[in-house]
Design an enzyme around this catalytic site. Structure first.
Site, PDB file in Angstrom:
ATOM      1  N   GLU A 453       0.874  -1.247   0.024  1.00 18.97           N
ATOM      2  CA  GLU A 453      -0.029  -0.043   0.040  1.00 18.97           C
ATOM      3  C   GLU A 453       0.853   1.213  -0.031  1.00 18.97           C
ATOM      4  OE1 GLU A 453      -2.630  -1.006   3.360  1.00 18.97           O
ATOM      5  OE2 GLU A 453      -4.200  -1.435   1.915  1.00 18.97           O
ATOM      6  N   GLU A 520      -4.349 -10.252  -0.317  1.00 21.54           N
ATOM      7  CA  GLU A 520      -5.200 -10.223   0.614  1.00 21.54           C
ATOM      8  C   GLU A 520      -6.750 -10.561   0.271  1.00 21.54           C
ATOM      9  OE1 GLU A 520      -4.546  -6.579   3.377  1.00 21.54           O
ATOM     10  OE2 GLU A 520      -2.411  -6.599   2.781  1.00 21.54           O
TER      11      GLU A 520
HETATM   12  C1  GAL Z   1      -5.283  -4.131   4.093  1.00 20.73           C
HETATM   13  C2  GAL Z   1      -4.008  -3.878   4.550  1.00 20.73           C
HETATM   14  C3  GAL Z   1      -3.496  -4.630   5.878  1.00 20.73           C
HETATM   15  C4  GAL Z   1      -4.835  -4.132   6.485  1.00 20.73           C
HETATM   16  C5  GAL Z   1      -6.225  -4.789   6.099  1.00 20.73           C
HETATM   17  C6  GAL Z   1      -7.246  -4.409   6.900  1.00 20.73           C
HETATM   18  O1  GAL Z   1      -5.487  -3.039   3.168  1.00 20.73           O
HETATM   19  O2  GAL Z   1      -2.921  -4.174   3.559  1.00 20.73           O
HETATM   20  O3  GAL Z   1      -2.385  -4.158   6.287  1.00 20.73           O
HETATM   21  O4  GAL Z   1      -4.871  -3.049   7.062  1.00 20.73           O
HETATM   22  O5  GAL Z   1      -6.200  -4.036   4.962  1.00 20.73           O
HETATM   23  O6  GAL Z   1      -7.091  -5.152   8.075  1.00 20.73           O
HETATM   24 MG    MG Z   2      -2.426  -0.180   5.127  1.00 22.80          MG
END
Ligand code: GAL
Ligand code: MG
Length: 998
Positions: A453, A520
């Site tokens: 990010e 993710e």
């Molecule tokens: C993503 C991020 C993670 C965490 C997650 C929300 O955008 O990469 O580090 O923040 O969202 O729990």
């Molecule tokens: Mg983040």
């Protein structure tokens, strides 16, 4: 780098990120003798002295001098954070910078409210390390630090998550040496270390000394790949040596996994050494079979004395893009991954070897085959463990600048870092290099990730180019290009976060140019992971190469409150700003209690799918490299949940093949029959013992109980109550309380108050994020304030039936009926019907909540378990007979919420300590149920587990159904519509109560 500016100016200058640091190098082990007893390293972990100065103006460098009187300094454990040891307050923020709202800052400025910790350690160099060049290695220090030895400045470094080594030789004294380290909480690097985590700092990883002999293997580059036949190992060893080279030799030996010597070569030393060989019939490395060779490098002098002995584990494997897909050892790979932060509820990110072993065993036991080291290079040991246990890694550079380009969810990159800014380039490249140099020899690392990010721009592009050039054997990953497609070429993989199944499918169906992963997905916050199967089903598309669940462990810290210890989240330390419970998204709770979500992962990530049927079982072996000969299979026949037959089989299916096997199930004609087959380990492994269940499958031939009244009850038609009774039982149905007010078996009362109609479930984190409260609020009141508008009493053959009609407090007229049918044998049949109604939001749940005396705290059920399960999260649960208690049924989500539900229940009993109680059976259709020590409203209200009241009741929910829990994300994604309870569709709960004695 050398210093030109004054010391403190380095802190806010992104072009100064190290002074005098030794170049980054591999993490191989080295010793002064072949038997590894003569060590060249000396740990400096342990008790140090520290002083934390919150006012930078008061900081002076007197403490760096050995004659400094440091009696007022406190003691601190290294490795460890300042915050977890009480020196500084805790703070948790997600994307926003921790100084937001306190100070108006733009990069690279450093907050005025910075803090500096002065650390002191004295040490005497161990005999074995004496008289050689001496170095110090800091494996992880946050966020920027300066080092002095015996009053002399040694060096400076940033990047909290990779090692910083410095040479100490010129400043050493005989006897006791005085080491001083100045650690700043914030530096310009804080702009690019904006990960979503607790903002912890200090010397939080190992510190050690090492001495280098007259000739030293400074760096080692091992390339161990496979030839085009995927059977011949190609080994190239490129050592970088320092010190004396003449008249010395290097012996390179390779031992196979069975310890047999398979290669040996002695070469004279030179500055451009390279040793290459081929190994026929090599045992290739994979997560399925993590076979490791051992490479030994022995430096020998002219007298044949060993100068230095180094070892490194080697895994032969070939990772490549082939036909546009990621292949490992010639096979298309699917990552069954999780994101993992290093975390412990006491020590923060200073995790121990025990923590790591626990984590890796948990992962192997749950069929997880990959980890993204979100969002920074982990401790070196983690990579060694992943090599050994078999876990694929996306190794991620320590780079996140989330708050610089995304605000309140909107993309606003006007001042984003690093972007295309030249002054940030070198530090970005340094981060990529430090990761690469340390981790390059680990077979587990398949992919380099450029960070998380941080938007996209030239600086990150350069990191990718650098890694690609250095290391053609791995791929480069970066997700941030999804926000700036101009830089799409940065990433070799199309990687997205929280893309919905349909969005991914759209990519996969439209001529995908790159392999796809979700770096993710499945946001495992609170009661979540619903709809996981919609993702794993995408594996049928070749370009879908898996995903990484967010995330492995809750980040919650122990806190003492009012004399007790609890797991605290952001804001609990009065830290502001905070992003509160958003730090808890784990498959395991912060104290490593396994959450019920883990079962779903285990099943959907399993490499062997088991599909039993009437005659046997079909085994689909999705493993790429191993057959099923290391497992045995236990077949069972269950009759109404009871095991009536069981037999073990050895069934072999080759990798990537599917095969049906006939089994000897006996015929069972009575009751509900289930054929169940489980896959089990035949031998002990590094992570579990023989017999451990890897996966299961069930085939159910449903046959549900039906209520048939057998004789008429005795009836008393009172003015207010309808009394129905028989031998050993009595029921009172009230005309003014809207339902049953008494149910007595064996002279004991089971009703405390009339059960409540319920349409509401305690909101989950996902519900809150999706605005479920706003959309469905009317259902909260619908049960609580429903009123009886009609009552009907009918005499049937062998039973009396009383029907209550409720009108719900809704904008539309909706009538719900609850019918009690009581026979003379003491059976009470309850039928609650929601008729379905257009123009209403979908229902969270529907059924009745009973407030029972606390003595009824034992639950046994024949339904789906043992973990809680939901309409969209029940792949990991099986039908069976389970025993539990109200207390055990509470999953301790950081923020209390919906929990403990079991779907597809056929029968259950709630009993007291003597085994006396109630039995509830399905009447022709299965139901969902929970028994908890808390009511829906208590769970709804509480913000922490310790806010839940202890009351002398248990709460039994009997539900027709409940909507799914969702999990695509926790900030807006709705539960998939197919898992809704649509308002226009009718719902019925039909159950029968009877007395029960265990
Ligand atoms: C993503 C991020 C993670 C965490 C997650 C929300 O955008 O990469 O580090 O923040 O969202 O729990
Ligand atoms: Mg983040």
């Amino acid at each position: 780098m050398t210093a030109t500016k004054p010391r403190l100016a380095w802190l806010s200058d992104p072009t100064v990120f190290e002074i005098n640091r030794v170049p980054a190098h591999s993490d191989h082990q080295f010793f002064a003798s072949k038997d590894q007893t003569k060590k060249l390293t000396q740990s400096l972990n342990g008790t140090w002295r520290v002083h934390l100065e919150p006012d930078l103006a008061l900081q002076d460098l007197a403490f760096t001098k050995p004659d400094f009187d440091h009696q007022h300094f406190k003691y601190i454990q290294v490795p460890g954070h300042l915050q977890t040891q009480g020196f500084d307050g805790h703070k948790y923020v997600n994307t926003q910078y921790p100084w937001d709202g306190h100070e108006e800052l733009r990069p690279p400025k450093v907050p005025a409210k910075n803090k500096v910790a002065s650390y002191i350690k004295t040490f005497t160099v161990a005999d074995e390390l004496l008289d050689k060049p001496l170095f110090i290695s800091f494996q992880g220090v946050a966020t920027a630090f300066y080092v002095w030895l015996n009053g002399h400045f040694v060096g400076y470094s940033e990047d909290s998550f990779t090692p910083s080594d410095f040479e100490l030789t010129p400043y050493l004294t005989e006897g006791e040496n005085y080491l001083a380290v100045e650690v700043f909480k914030y530096s310009s690097a804080s702009w690019i270390e904006d990960q979503d985590f607790w903002r912890l700092n200090g010397i939080f990883r190992d510190v050690f000394l090492y001495a280098t002999p007259t000739t030293h293997l400074f760096d080692l580059n091992v390339s161990a790949t496979l030839d085009d036949d995927y059977q011949t190992g190609l080994l190239t060893v490129t050592p970088t040596l320092t010190g004396e080279l003449s008249e010395r030799t290097l012996k390179v030996s390779l031992l196979a996994p069975d310890k047999k010597l398979v290669f040996e070569k002695i070469v004279p030393l030179s500055s451009d050494l390279k040793v290459a060989t081929t190994i026929t019939d090599v045992c290739a490395w994979s997560a399925e079979r993590p076979d490791l060779y051992e490479l030994e490098l022995t430096l020998v002098d002219q007298n044949d004395e060993v100068v230095e002995f180094s070892t490194v584990k080697v895994g032969f494997r070939r990772f490549e893009l082939k036909d546009g897909l990621m292949h490992l050892n010639g096979k298309r790979i699917v990552f069954k991954g999780v994101n993992r932060h290093e975390f412990d509820p006491i020590r923060g990110r200073a995790v121990t070897k025990e923590d790591m072993l626990w984590d890796i065993k948990f992962m192997k036991r749950h069929n997880i085959n990959a980890v993204r080291t979100s969002h920074y290079p982990n401790q070196s040991l983690w990579y060694h463990l992943c090599d050994e246990y078999g876990i694929y890694l996306i190794d991620e550079a320590n780079l996140e600048s989330h708050g610089s380009w995304q605000k309140l969810g909107a993309c606003e990159p006007s001042w984003n870092v690093p972007g295309n800014l030249p002054e940030w380039q070198a530090t970005c490249l340094d981060r990529a290099n430090s990761m690469y140099a340390r981790d390059k020899n680990h077979p587990s690392v398949l992919i380099w990730s450029l960070g998380n990010e941080s938007y996209a721009g030239k600086d990150i592009e350069l990191m990718g180019d650098y890694l690609r050039e250095k290391d053609p054997s791995r791929l480069v990953h970066y997700e941030g290009v999804t926000w700036n497609r101009e830089f799409d070429q940065i990433t070799d993989i199309e990687s997205r976060m929280y893309a919905k199944p349909a969005e991914i499918e759209e990519y996969l169906q439209n001529d995908p140019q790159k392999p796809y992963i979700s770096c993710e997905y499945m946001h495992a916050m609170g009661n979540s992971l619903g709809g996981f199967k919609l993702y794993t089903d995408l594996e049928k598309y070749p370009h879908y190469q898996g995903g990484f669940i967010w995330d492995y462990i809750d980040q919650a810290l122990y806190q003492e409150v009012d004399g007790h210890k609890r797991l605290a989240y952001g804001g609990d330390f009065y830290d502001r700003p905070s992003d509160y419970e958003f730090c808890g998204n784990g498959l395991v709770f912060a104290d490593r209690t396994v959450s019920p979500k883990a079962k779903e992962v285990k099943e959907l990530y399993a490499n062997v799918k088991l599909l039993p049927d009437q005659t046997g079982v079909t085994l689909k072996n999705d493993n790429l490299f191993i057959d099923t000969s290391d497992y045995f299979f236990t077949a069972k026949v269950l009759q109404d949940g009871h095991v009536v037959w069981q037999k073990d089989y050895r069934l072999n299916v080759l990798p990537q093949e599917t095969k049906h096997f006939e089994l000897d199930y006996p015929e069972v004609t009575e009751g509900e029959v289930i054929h169940e087959v489980t896959q089990r380990l035949a031998h002990d492994t590094t992570y579990a013992q023989a017999g451990f269940e890897v996966a299961f499958g069930q085939a159910v031939y449903p046959k549900l109980p039906k209520f048939v009244p057998t004789k008429a009850p005795k009836v008393v038609l009172g003015d207010v109550n309808i009394g129905l009774s028989g031998e050993n039982f009595e029921v009172l149905l009230s005309k003014d309380k809207g339902g049953i007010v008494s149910l007595k078996y064996f002279g004991q009362e089971f009703i405390t108050r009339t059960p409540q109609l319920t349409f509401w479930r305690p909101m989950t984190d996902n519900d809150r994020g999706a605005g479920h409260g706003f959309d469905r609020a009317m259902w909260l009141a619908a049960g609580k304030f429903a009123k009886v508008v009609d009552l009907k009493v009918e005499t049937l053959e062998n039973a009396v039936q009383v029907t209550y009609t409720y009108e719900l407090p809704l904008p539309e007229k909706v009538l719900v009926t609850v019918t009690y049918t009581v026979d003379g044998a003491g059976k009470v049949n309850l039928k609650a019907t929601y008729p379905g109604h257009a123009n209403l939001p979908s229902l969270p749940t529907f059924g009745l909540e009973f407030k029972l005396p606390k003595r009824l705290e034992n639950l046994s059920y024949y339904g789906r378990g043992p973990a809680e399960n939901y309409l969209d999260r029940k792949e990991g649960s099986r039908l069976g007979l389970f025993e539990t208690t109200a207390k055990k049924e509470v999953a301790p989500y950081l923020l209390p919420q919906e929990t403990g539900l079991h779907s597809d229940v056929r029968t259950l009993s709630v009993t007291d300590q003597t085994g006396l109680g109630l039995k509830v059976s399905a009447d022709q259709q299965a139901f969902s149920a929970s028994l908890l020590p808390y009511s829906t409203m208590m769970l709804e209200e509480a913000l922490h587990q310790d806010e839940l009241p202890q009351v002398p009741f248990t709460y039994l929910r009997l539900l027709a159904a409940e909507m799914g829990v969702g999990g695509d994300d926790s900030w807006g994604a709705p539960v998939h519509e197919r898992y809704w309870l649509k308002a226009n569709e009718p719902l019925t709960l039909a159950v029968t109560f009877e007395p029960y004695q265990k």
